[in-house]
Design a protein around this motif. Structure first.
Motif, PDB file in Angstrom:
ATOM      1  N   LYS A 153       0.673  -1.071  -0.439  1.00 44.73           N
ATOM      2  CA  LYS A 153       0.119  -0.395   0.302  1.00 44.73           C
ATOM      3  C   LYS A 153       0.455   1.156  -0.085  1.00 44.73           C
ATOM      4  CE  LYS A 153      -3.971  -1.414   2.239  1.00 44.73           C
ATOM      5  NZ  LYS A 153      -5.280  -1.741   3.777  1.00 44.73           N
ATOM      6  N   LEU A 154       1.887   1.440   1.035  1.00 47.77           N
ATOM      7  CA  LEU A 154       3.005   2.405   0.842  1.00 47.77           C
ATOM      8  C   LEU A 154       3.409   2.807  -0.632  1.00 47.77           C
ATOM      9  CD1 LEU A 154       4.830   2.182   4.167  1.00 47.77           C
ATOM     10  CD2 LEU A 154       2.960   3.764   3.016  1.00 47.77           C
ATOM     11  N   PHE A 155       3.771   1.206  -0.635  1.00 46.39           N
ATOM     12  CA  PHE A 155       3.992   1.742  -2.252  1.00 46.39           C
ATOM     13  C   PHE A 155       3.578   2.025  -3.471  1.00 46.39           C
ATOM     14  CE2 PHE A 155       5.472  -0.580  -6.553  1.00 46.39           C
ATOM     15  CZ  PHE A 155       7.099   0.219  -6.849  1.00 46.39           C
ATOM     16  N   GLU A 156       2.617   1.752  -3.409  1.00 45.60           N
ATOM     17  CA  GLU A 156       1.544   1.981  -4.297  1.00 45.60           C
ATOM     18  C   GLU A 156       1.192   3.580  -4.243  1.00 45.60           C
ATOM     19  OE1 GLU A 156      -2.237  -0.603  -3.711  1.00 45.60           O
ATOM     20  OE2 GLU A 156      -1.205  -2.033  -5.057  1.00 45.60           O
ATOM     21  N   LYS A 157       1.092   4.285  -2.945  1.00 43.83           N
ATOM     22  CA  LYS A 157       1.077   5.164  -2.501  1.00 43.83           C
ATOM     23  C   LYS A 157       1.613   6.305  -2.963  1.00 43.83           C
ATOM     24  CE  LYS A 157      -2.193   5.270   2.115  1.00 43.83           C
ATOM     25  NZ  LYS A 157      -2.403   5.695   2.695  1.00 43.83           N
ATOM     26  N   GLY A 158       2.959   5.661  -3.281  1.00 41.71           N
ATOM     27  CA  GLY A 158       3.849   6.716  -3.301  1.00 41.71           C
ATOM     28  C   GLY A 158       3.973   6.535  -4.692  1.00 41.71           C
ATOM     29  N   LEU A 159       3.802   5.569  -5.941  1.00 41.98           N
ATOM     30  CA  LEU A 159       3.482   5.895  -7.086  1.00 41.98           C
ATOM     31  C   LEU A 159       3.145   6.433  -7.127  1.00 41.98           C
ATOM     32  CD1 LEU A 159       3.817   1.698  -8.962  1.00 41.98           C
ATOM     33  CD2 LEU A 159       5.934   3.928  -8.645  1.00 41.98           C
ATOM     34  N   LYS A 160       1.975   6.752  -6.580  1.00 44.86           N
ATOM     35  CA  LYS A 160       0.779   7.600  -6.949  1.00 44.86           C
ATOM     36  C   LYS A 160       0.609   9.352  -6.764  1.00 44.86           C
ATOM     37  CE  LYS A 160      -3.590   4.955  -6.070  1.00 44.86           C
ATOM     38  NZ  LYS A 160      -4.715   5.030  -4.780  1.00 44.86           N
ATOM     39  N   ILE A 161       2.038   9.658  -5.842  1.00 45.45           N
ATOM     40  CA  ILE A 161       2.096  10.817  -5.429  1.00 45.45           C
ATOM     41  C   ILE A 161       3.119  10.795  -7.096  1.00 45.45           C
ATOM     42  CG2 ILE A 161       3.763  12.010  -4.007  1.00 45.45           C
ATOM     43  CD1 ILE A 161       2.741   9.933  -1.353  1.00 45.45           C
ATOM     44  N   GLN A 162       4.295   9.897  -7.057  1.00 41.53           N
ATOM     45  CA  GLN A 162       5.263  10.076  -8.324  1.00 41.53           C
ATOM     46  C   GLN A 162       4.941  10.230  -9.484  1.00 41.53           C
ATOM     47  OE1 GLN A 162       7.972   6.893  -8.327  1.00 41.53           O
ATOM     48  NE2 GLN A 162       9.101   7.694  -6.425  1.00 41.53           N
ATOM     49  N   LYS A 163       3.447   9.700  -9.467  1.00 40.31           N
ATOM     50  CA  LYS A 163       2.379   9.673 -10.918  1.00 40.31           C
ATOM     51  C   LYS A 163       2.379  11.932 -11.137  1.00 40.31           C
ATOM     52  CE  LYS A 163       1.763   5.498 -12.588  1.00 40.31           C
ATOM     53  NZ  LYS A 163       0.520   3.767 -11.975  1.00 40.31           N
ATOM     54  N   ARG A 164       1.820  11.960  -9.971  1.00 38.56           N
ATOM     55  CA  ARG A 164       1.147  12.502  -9.850  1.00 38.56           C
ATOM     56  C   ARG A 164       1.809  14.237 -10.582  1.00 38.56           C
ATOM     57  NH1 ARG A 164      -2.530  12.448  -4.761  1.00 38.56           N
ATOM     58  NH2 ARG A 164      -4.126  10.811  -5.282  1.00 38.56           N
ATOM     59  N   LYS A 165       2.793  14.465  -9.463  1.00 41.48           N
ATOM     60  CA  LYS A 165       4.302  14.961  -9.212  1.00 41.48           C
ATOM     61  C   LYS A 165       4.776  15.065 -11.033  1.00 41.48           C
ATOM     62  CE  LYS A 165       6.197  15.097  -4.718  1.00 41.48           C
ATOM     63  NZ  LYS A 165       7.613  14.760  -3.587  1.00 41.48           N
TER      64      LYS A 165
END
Length: 131
Positions: free
Chosen positions: A115-127
């Motif tokens: 979940k943390l990894f997925e959240k991190g990916l989402k944040i990176q995609k948004r950025k």
């Protein structure tokens, strides 16, 4: 035993009465000696019978003692086997529970990191899309 004692007592009593009645008569003394010898022979026979009976009783008691000892030893060995089996079963169950707990703990950690990894990916995609 009791009958034997009575027999001996009455036999000796009878013998002593006969001795008192016929002290002066020589032929009666021979008869008394004969009775005395018969009584001694009977006593010897009874004594040998008593010894044989005592030996028999001792053999029976020894055999019972040996059987009891074997039974106790067998019971102790069986108890030892059962105890070993219980310990082995407890250890196996403990290992299973520990493994299940660790698996569950690892699963929770893995899902949390996922979940943390997925959240991190989402944040990176948004950025990445913002820039």
């Amino acid at each position: 035993m009791y009958l034997l004692k009575l027999h001996v007592f009455y036999g000796i009593n009878k013998l002593s009465r006969s001795v008192l009645l016929s002290q002066s008569d020589v032929s009666k003394t021979k008869l008394i000696k004969k009775h005395l010898q018969e009584e001694e022979r009977r006593q010897e026979i009874l004594l040998s019978l008593m010894k044989k009976e005592l030996e028999f009783v001792n053999r029976v008691n020894n055999k019972k003692a040996v059987q009891d000892e074997k039974r106790l030893l067998k019971a102790k060995l069986l108890e030892k086997k059962l105890t070993t089996a219980r310990v082995r079963k407890y250890h196996q169950e403990y290992c299973k529970r520990t493994k299940a707990r660790m698996t569950n703990k690892n699963f929770k950690e893995e899902t949390m990191f996922k979940k943390l990894f997925e959240k991190g990916l989402k944040i990176q995609k948004r950025k990445a899309f913002r820039c």
